[in-house]
Design a protein around this motif. Structure first.
Motif, PDB file in Angstrom:
ATOM      1  N   SER A 103       0.830  -1.197   0.000  1.00 27.40           N
ATOM      2  CA  SER A 103       0.000   0.000   0.000  1.00 27.40           C
ATOM      3  C   SER A 103       0.865   1.248   0.000  1.00 27.40           C
ATOM      4  O   SER A 103       2.025   1.216   0.430  1.00 27.40           O
ATOM      5  N   GLN A 125      -7.911   4.833  -2.931  1.00 27.85           N
ATOM      6  CA  GLN A 125      -6.519   4.521  -3.231  1.00 27.85           C
ATOM      7  C   GLN A 125      -6.384   3.040  -3.595  1.00 27.85           C
ATOM      8  O   GLN A 125      -7.090   2.193  -3.057  1.00 27.85           O
ATOM      9  N   SER A 126      -5.458   2.755  -4.486  1.00 25.93           N
ATOM     10  CA  SER A 126      -5.231   1.382  -4.920  1.00 25.93           C
ATOM     11  C   SER A 126      -4.166   0.712  -4.064  1.00 25.93           C
ATOM     12  O   SER A 126      -3.310   1.370  -3.478  1.00 25.93           O
ATOM     13  N   THR A 139      -2.366  -3.646  -3.429  1.00 21.78           N
ATOM     14  CA  THR A 139      -2.415  -5.057  -3.809  1.00 21.78           C
ATOM     15  C   THR A 139      -2.295  -5.914  -2.553  1.00 21.78           C
ATOM     16  O   THR A 139      -1.709  -5.494  -1.551  1.00 21.78           O
ATOM     17  N   THR A 161     -10.511  -5.038  -8.073  1.00 23.41           N
ATOM     18  CA  THR A 161     -10.462  -4.617  -9.470  1.00 23.41           C
ATOM     19  C   THR A 161      -9.978  -5.720 -10.410  1.00 23.41           C
ATOM     20  O   THR A 161     -10.424  -5.798 -11.544  1.00 23.41           O
ATOM     21  N   HIS A 200      -5.782  -7.106  -6.759  1.00 27.35           N
ATOM     22  CA  HIS A 200      -5.724  -5.652  -6.890  1.00 27.35           C
ATOM     23  C   HIS A 200      -6.997  -5.074  -6.291  1.00 27.35           C
ATOM     24  O   HIS A 200      -8.108  -5.464  -6.681  1.00 27.35           O
ATOM     25  N   GLN A 229      -9.098  -1.497  -4.306  1.00 28.36           N
ATOM     26  CA  GLN A 229      -9.242  -0.046  -4.321  1.00 28.36           C
ATOM     27  C   GLN A 229     -10.159   0.372  -3.177  1.00 28.36           C
ATOM     28  O   GLN A 229     -11.071  -0.361  -2.801  1.00 28.36           O
TER      29      GLN A 229
END
Length: 199
Positions: free
Chosen positions: A51, A69-70, A72, A142, A150, A152
């Motif tokens: 992150s 915010q994205s 993984t 996502t 992934h 978000q």
């Protein structure tokens, strides 16, 4: 010539449906409920969050109100988790259960950042410092690439250990008529703006 007695049928395993016609059994009778409160529980993380959040106070308190915010989630190798994520990519959102690894200590009452400056019982808030540092977040999924998820719209620090993942099911997980206790009474829920960004 002696005959062998037929072996007794195996007891049905935990989590398995017993054969048809088997009388119901109260498995919980085998355990002392008074001792359950003293159990020590050991868990093994199944993965880690990568992150952009590296400082606790920068993490949004309600990520659905912030710019999403994205991040993984990298699942561990060697646990057959490649198979465990099969069919997950059809869900738009997932629940992530994780360990807030940088938290230390907790208080039974806290003052929430929104609304009147009144101390509330910890369990009536989403304060991060809790007796067990377990976090629960609903995030948008996502895409899935192998063992990498992934996501978000999250609130997890870089390096957060992930304990479990479950699909978010709108028909079972959303309660439109749910009440929000003191949050609804103080008008905090109507603000619908982020403390972090003011948006």
């Amino acid at each position: 010539m002696s005959k062998k007695r037929p072996a007794s049928p195996a007891e049905p395993g935990w989590g398995r449906k017993p054969p048809k016609g088997t009388p119901p059994k109260n498995y919980t009778d085998d355990f002392s409920h008074s001792e359950s409160s003293e159990l020590e529980i050991t868990m093994q993380p199944i993965g880690v969050v990568h992150s952009s959040y590296r400082e606790r106070f920068a993490v949004p308190r309600q990520p659905s109100l912030d710019d999403p915010q994205s991040a993984t989630i990298e699942l561990n190798d060697g646990m057959n988790l490649d198979q465990a994520v099969k069919d997950l990519d059809g869900f738009s959102h997932i629940w992530v259960i994780y360990w807030m690894h940088l938290n230390q200590g907790w208080n039974p009452t806290v003052t929430p950042p929104r609304g009147p400056k009144v101390r509330r019982g910890l369990f009536a808030t989403r304060g991060p410092h809790r007796p067990n540092s377990i976090g629960l977040s609903a995030v948008r999924l996502t895409r899935v690439e192998g063992r990498t998820l992934h996501i978000q719209g999250h609130d997890m620090l870089d390096g957060t250990p992930v304990l479990d993942i479950k699909p978010y099911l709108p028909y079972a997980d959303a309660f439109p008529d749910a009440s929000s206790g003191w949050v609804g009474e103080t008008g905090v829920a109507a603000m619908k703006e982020s403390i972090n960004t003011g948006s």
